[in-house]
Design a protein around this motif. Structure first.
Motif, PDB file in Angstrom:
ATOM      1  N   TRP A  71       0.830  -1.208   0.000  1.00  0.00           N
ATOM      2  CA  TRP A  71       0.000   0.000   0.000  1.00  0.00           C
ATOM      3  C   TRP A  71       0.865   1.258   0.000  1.00  0.00           C
ATOM      4  CZ3 TRP A  71      -0.369   3.193   4.517  1.00  0.00           C
ATOM      5  CH2 TRP A  71      -1.285   4.247   4.400  1.00  0.00           C
ATOM      6  N   ALA A  72       1.902   1.280   0.841  1.00  0.00           N
ATOM      7  CA  ALA A  72       2.783   2.450   0.907  1.00  0.00           C
ATOM      8  C   ALA A  72       3.550   2.633  -0.398  1.00  0.00           C
ATOM      9  CB  ALA A  72       3.752   2.301   2.080  1.00  0.00           C
ATOM     10  N   ASP A  73       4.037   1.533  -0.989  1.00  0.00           N
ATOM     11  CA  ASP A  73       4.778   1.620  -2.254  1.00  0.00           C
ATOM     12  C   ASP A  73       3.901   2.148  -3.386  1.00  0.00           C
ATOM     13  OD1 ASP A  73       7.007   0.667  -0.994  1.00  0.00           O
ATOM     14  OD2 ASP A  73       6.779  -1.398  -1.702  1.00  0.00           O
ATOM     15  N   ALA A  74       2.599   1.904  -3.299  1.00  0.00           N
ATOM     16  CA  ALA A  74       1.670   2.358  -4.336  1.00  0.00           C
ATOM     17  C   ALA A  74       1.182   3.788  -4.098  1.00  0.00           C
ATOM     18  CB  ALA A  74       0.472   1.412  -4.422  1.00  0.00           C
ATOM     19  N   GLY A  75       1.780   4.478  -3.127  1.00  0.00           N
ATOM     20  CA  GLY A  75       1.384   5.861  -2.855  1.00  0.00           C
ATOM     21  C   GLY A  75       0.329   5.996  -1.788  1.00  0.00           C
ATOM     22  N   GLY A  76       0.098   4.953  -1.017  1.00  0.00           N
ATOM     23  CA  GLY A  76      -0.886   5.029   0.062  1.00  0.00           C
ATOM     24  C   GLY A  76      -0.499   6.068   1.098  1.00  0.00           C
ATOM     25  N   ARG A  77      -1.489   6.725   1.678  1.00  0.00           N
ATOM     26  CA  ARG A  77      -1.221   7.779   2.648  1.00  0.00           C
ATOM     27  C   ARG A  77      -2.441   7.980   3.535  1.00  0.00           C
ATOM     28  NH1 ARG A  77      -2.611   9.338  -2.201  1.00  0.00           N
ATOM     29  NH2 ARG A  77      -4.069  11.048  -2.546  1.00  0.00           N
ATOM     30  N   PHE A  78      -2.230   8.688   4.637  1.00  0.00           N
ATOM     31  CA  PHE A  78      -3.310   9.056   5.542  1.00  0.00           C
ATOM     32  C   PHE A  78      -3.634  10.531   5.302  1.00  0.00           C
ATOM     33  CE2 PHE A  78      -0.862   5.768   7.830  1.00  0.00           C
ATOM     34  CZ  PHE A  78      -1.857   4.813   7.969  1.00  0.00           C
ATOM     35  N   THR A  79      -4.901  10.826   5.059  1.00  0.00           N
ATOM     36  CA  THR A  79      -5.317  12.207   4.845  1.00  0.00           C
ATOM     37  C   THR A  79      -6.361  12.601   5.886  1.00  0.00           C
ATOM     38  OG1 THR A  79      -7.081  11.605   3.294  1.00  0.00           O
ATOM     39  CG2 THR A  79      -4.881  11.985   2.365  1.00  0.00           C
ATOM     40  N   ALA A  80      -6.551  13.923   6.044  1.00  0.00           N
ATOM     41  CA  ALA A  80      -7.553  14.463   6.967  1.00  0.00           C
ATOM     42  C   ALA A  80      -7.439  13.819   8.350  1.00  0.00           C
ATOM     43  CB  ALA A  80      -8.961  14.278   6.408  1.00  0.00           C
ATOM     44  N   VAL A  81      -6.242  13.854   8.911  1.00  0.00           N
ATOM     45  CA  VAL A  81      -6.004  13.274  10.232  1.00  0.00           C
ATOM     46  C   VAL A  81      -6.478  14.256  11.295  1.00  0.00           C
ATOM     47  CG1 VAL A  81      -4.272  12.335  11.797  1.00  0.00           C
ATOM     48  CG2 VAL A  81      -4.009  12.037   9.315  1.00  0.00           C
ATOM     49  N   ARG A  82      -7.323  13.770  12.197  1.00  0.00           N
ATOM     50  CA  ARG A  82      -7.835  14.584  13.294  1.00  0.00           C
ATOM     51  C   ARG A  82      -7.883  13.735  14.560  1.00  0.00           C
ATOM     52  NH1 ARG A  82      -6.945  17.312   9.648  1.00  0.00           N
ATOM     53  NH2 ARG A  82      -8.227  18.888   8.590  1.00  0.00           N
ATOM     54  N   GLY A  83      -7.664  14.359  15.716  1.00  0.00           N
ATOM     55  CA  GLY A  83      -7.743  13.561  16.923  1.00  0.00           C
ATOM     56  C   GLY A  83      -7.530  14.361  18.190  1.00  0.00           C
ATOM     57  N   GLU A  84      -7.621  13.678  19.296  1.00  0.00           N
ATOM     58  CA  GLU A  84      -7.412  14.265  20.621  1.00  0.00           C
ATOM     59  C   GLU A  84      -6.809  13.206  21.523  1.00  0.00           C
ATOM     60  OE1 GLU A  84     -10.190  17.126  23.011  1.00  0.00           O
ATOM     61  OE2 GLU A  84     -10.671  15.078  23.628  1.00  0.00           O
ATOM     62  N   LEU A  85      -5.850  13.609  22.338  1.00  0.00           N
ATOM     63  CA  LEU A  85      -5.192  12.688  23.261  1.00  0.00           C
ATOM     64  C   LEU A  85      -5.133  13.322  24.637  1.00  0.00           C
ATOM     65  CD1 LEU A  85      -3.531  10.095  23.851  1.00  0.00           C
ATOM     66  CD2 LEU A  85      -1.486  11.407  23.216  1.00  0.00           C
ATOM     67  N   LYS A  86      -5.519  12.560  25.659  1.00  0.00           N
ATOM     68  CA  LYS A  86      -5.414  12.988  27.040  1.00  0.00           C
ATOM     69  C   LYS A  86      -4.508  12.013  27.764  1.00  0.00           C
ATOM     70  CE  LYS A  86     -10.094  14.969  27.192  1.00  0.00           C
ATOM     71  NZ  LYS A  86     -11.417  14.934  27.879  1.00  0.00           N
ATOM     72  N   ALA A  87      -3.425  12.541  28.331  1.00  0.00           N
ATOM     73  CA  ALA A  87      -2.474  11.722  29.081  1.00  0.00           C
ATOM     74  C   ALA A  87      -2.243  12.390  30.422  1.00  0.00           C
ATOM     75  CB  ALA A  87      -1.159  11.579  28.313  1.00  0.00           C
ATOM     76  N   GLY A  88      -2.807  11.830  31.472  1.00  0.00           N
ATOM     77  CA  GLY A  88      -2.729  12.468  32.780  1.00  0.00           C
ATOM     78  C   GLY A  88      -3.445  13.797  32.761  1.00  0.00           C
ATOM     79  N   VAL A  89      -2.750  14.875  33.146  1.00  0.00           N
ATOM     80  CA  VAL A  89      -3.363  16.207  33.159  1.00  0.00           C
ATOM     81  C   VAL A  89      -3.152  16.937  31.835  1.00  0.00           C
ATOM     82  CG1 VAL A  89      -3.109  16.422  35.648  1.00  0.00           C
ATOM     83  CG2 VAL A  89      -1.287  17.260  34.141  1.00  0.00           C
ATOM     84  N   SER A  90      -2.358  16.340  30.919  1.00  0.00           N
ATOM     85  CA  SER A  90      -2.062  16.985  29.643  1.00  0.00           C
ATOM     86  C   SER A  90      -3.070  16.554  28.583  1.00  0.00           C
ATOM     87  CB  SER A  90      -0.644  16.622  29.172  1.00  0.00           C
ATOM     88  OG  SER A  90       0.324  17.015  30.129  1.00  0.00           O
ATOM     89  N   THR A  91      -3.465  17.533  27.759  1.00  0.00           N
ATOM     90  CA  THR A  91      -4.410  17.274  26.671  1.00  0.00           C
ATOM     91  C   THR A  91      -3.876  17.897  25.392  1.00  0.00           C
ATOM     92  OG1 THR A  91      -6.274  17.325  28.214  1.00  0.00           O
ATOM     93  CG2 THR A  91      -6.787  17.543  25.877  1.00  0.00           C
ATOM     94  N   ALA A  92      -4.073  17.212  24.280  1.00  0.00           N
ATOM     95  CA  ALA A  92      -3.611  17.742  23.004  1.00  0.00           C
ATOM     96  C   ALA A  92      -4.607  17.394  21.911  1.00  0.00           C
ATOM     97  CB  ALA A  92      -2.236  17.173  22.647  1.00  0.00           C
ATOM     98  N   THR A  93      -4.880  18.362  21.048  1.00  0.00           N
ATOM     99  CA  THR A  93      -5.643  18.104  19.831  1.00  0.00           C
ATOM    100  C   THR A  93      -4.661  18.129  18.666  1.00  0.00           C
ATOM    101  OG1 THR A  93      -6.127  20.458  19.535  1.00  0.00           O
ATOM    102  CG2 THR A  93      -7.744  19.138  20.742  1.00  0.00           C
ATOM    103  N   LEU A  94      -4.880  17.254  17.702  1.00  0.00           N
ATOM    104  CA  LEU A  94      -3.929  17.131  16.607  1.00  0.00           C
ATOM    105  C   LEU A  94      -4.652  17.109  15.272  1.00  0.00           C
ATOM    106  CD1 LEU A  94      -3.963  13.876  15.521  1.00  0.00           C
ATOM    107  CD2 LEU A  94      -3.033  13.593  17.808  1.00  0.00           C
ATOM    108  N   SER A  95      -3.937  17.541  14.239  1.00  0.00           N
ATOM    109  CA  SER A  95      -4.487  17.537  12.893  1.00  0.00           C
ATOM    110  C   SER A  95      -3.342  17.519  11.885  1.00  0.00           C
ATOM    111  CB  SER A  95      -5.388  18.753  12.646  1.00  0.00           C
ATOM    112  OG  SER A  95      -4.634  19.947  12.746  1.00  0.00           O
ATOM    113  N   SER A  96      -3.607  16.923  10.740  1.00  0.00           N
ATOM    114  CA  SER A  96      -2.627  16.880   9.662  1.00  0.00           C
ATOM    115  C   SER A  96      -3.369  16.640   8.360  1.00  0.00           C
ATOM    116  CB  SER A  96      -1.598  15.771   9.897  1.00  0.00           C
ATOM    117  OG  SER A  96      -0.681  15.700   8.817  1.00  0.00           O
ATOM    118  N   ASP A  97      -2.969  17.336   7.325  1.00  0.00           N
ATOM    119  CA  ASP A  97      -3.607  17.144   6.022  1.00  0.00           C
ATOM    120  C   ASP A  97      -3.192  15.830   5.380  1.00  0.00           C
ATOM    121  OD1 ASP A  97      -4.970  19.531   6.201  1.00  0.00           O
ATOM    122  OD2 ASP A  97      -3.392  20.689   5.210  1.00  0.00           O
ATOM    123  N   VAL A  98      -1.923  15.454   5.563  1.00  0.00           N
ATOM    124  CA  VAL A  98      -1.452  14.203   4.960  1.00  0.00           C
ATOM    125  C   VAL A  98      -0.240  13.682   5.718  1.00  0.00           C
ATOM    126  CG1 VAL A  98      -0.011  15.456   3.292  1.00  0.00           C
ATOM    127  CG2 VAL A  98      -0.700  13.100   2.816  1.00  0.00           C
TER     128      VAL A  98
END
Length: 349
Positions: free
Chosen positions: A241-268
């Motif tokens: 899949w990766a060799d054929a140009g596979g990729r992750f797009t429209a990445v969105r998320g949120e992570l909570k670890a202890g008292v720390s929180t982070a929201t994340l995003s990436s186009d590709v």
């Protein structure tokens, strides 16, 4: 003299007709049930033959079919599926069930847990209150897939590399065709991963980030070029899949670890030749200092504790006590926060 009225004799055919109709329906339904179960068993065996020809190893014990009249329930004893690269899934028993009148949706249950064999051939047991997977729209280009583990506990076998998560409240994975204007595209699949009330294994990377607190979060993305994964059974051929140009797009998320929180995003995000993520993730972190400080104190192999300490110091010097922009960059096989290379980039294969 009065003549008595004639005795009327009513036909009893009217009494038997409903019974005959019900009997005919029962016979027809029973025939359909046996035909369906035979087709399913034949399909399973045909698929196993195809996978063995492609280098997979398929093993199982006794197969029993029950559920008449309204359910089709297949129980498989000691199933084992081993990929050509050595990764495997096995279980003491596996149960697959569907409605007889709608065999396009199946629910698979592992009542006694699973054993996963990883790429390094180490094994890990997974047990929980409920381990289930549902698959629907089987005739579509990409079926809908949902995996749900309730109260899972992850236990590595002796000598195996520890899994970063010790246990969780729930783990969910969903995959479905990507929709554009209400219609499914030909090559993309949407994926959602959700983890709630998880506890990191002591000494792991997550444990350092969470500072012995709970871990939870979610991430969603679109797998572009998923056609190169279709038909490759459980584990998929990520390298192809990766060799054929596979990729992750429209990445969105949120992570909570202890008292720390982070929201994340990436186009590709893409995959390099070594199977590691590459690209940039925009991260908005709330109270990141405890997580970075915990990472600096951790003893996890591969983590640059000096770099983590430097990132924590730089974060503290900004004077920010709440949310700050903290972009992550995956490049050259490492995870970077600014000029600091903290750890290896996530590896997919």
């Amino acid at each position: 003299m009065t003549v008595p009225p004639p005795i009327l004799r009513h036909s009893r055919k009217g009494l038997y007709t409903p019974l005959l109709i019900a009997l005919a329906v029962l016979v027809a339904w029973t025939g359909w049930w046996f035909y369906l179960t035979h087709q399913i068993e034949s399909g399973i065996e045909a698929r196993a033959v195809e996978m063995r020809a492609a280098g997979w190893e398929i093993g199982h014990g006794r197969i029993t079919t029950t559920g008449w009249p309204f359910r089709t329930r297949i129980a498989v004893a000691y199933p084992t599926v081993t990929a050509p690269d050595g990764r495997a899934v096995s279980a003491p028993s596996l149960i697959a069930e569907a409605s007889t009148y709608n065999p396009d949706k199946w629910v698979l249950i592992a009542p006694k847990g699973l054993v996963l064999t990883r790429a390094d051939h180490s094994k890990m047991a997974v047990r929980g209150q409920a381990l289930r997977m549902s698959v629907s729209h089987l005739k579509a280009r990409f079926p809908d897939l949902r995996i749900q583990l309730d109260q899972p506990v992850f236990t590595p076998h002796p000598g195996a590399e520890p899994f970063p998560i010790l246990r969780a409240g729930q783990l969910q994975i969903e995959a479905r065709p990507h929709l554009v204007d209400g219609a499914a595209t030909s090559a993309d699949v949407d994926v959602l991963f959700r983890l709630t009330d998880a506890r990191a294994r002591p000494g792991s990377l997550l444990d350092g980030l969470a500072v012995q607190g709970p871990v939870e979060g979610w991430i969603e993305t679109t797998i572009a070029g998923a056609d190169h994964l279709r038909g490759r059974a459980i584990l998929g051929d990520l390298e192809t899949w990766a060799d054929a140009g596979g990729r992750f797009t429209a990445v969105r998320g949120e992570l909570k670890a202890g008292v720390s929180t982070a929201t994340l995003s990436s186009d590709v995000l893409t995959i390099d030749t070594n199977g590691r993520l590459q690209g940039t993730v925009a991260l908005i972190a709330d109270k990141p200092l405890p997580a970075l400080a915990g990472l600096a104190r951790s003893g996890v192999t591969g983590v640059d504790r000096a770099a983590a300490a430097g990132a924590a110091t730089a974060t503290a010097l900004t004077g920010e006590t709440s949310a700050i922009n903290l972009p992550l960059v995956f490049r050259d096989g490492r995870t970077w926060v600014g000029p600091f290379a903290l750890s290896p980039a996530p590896k997919l294969f």
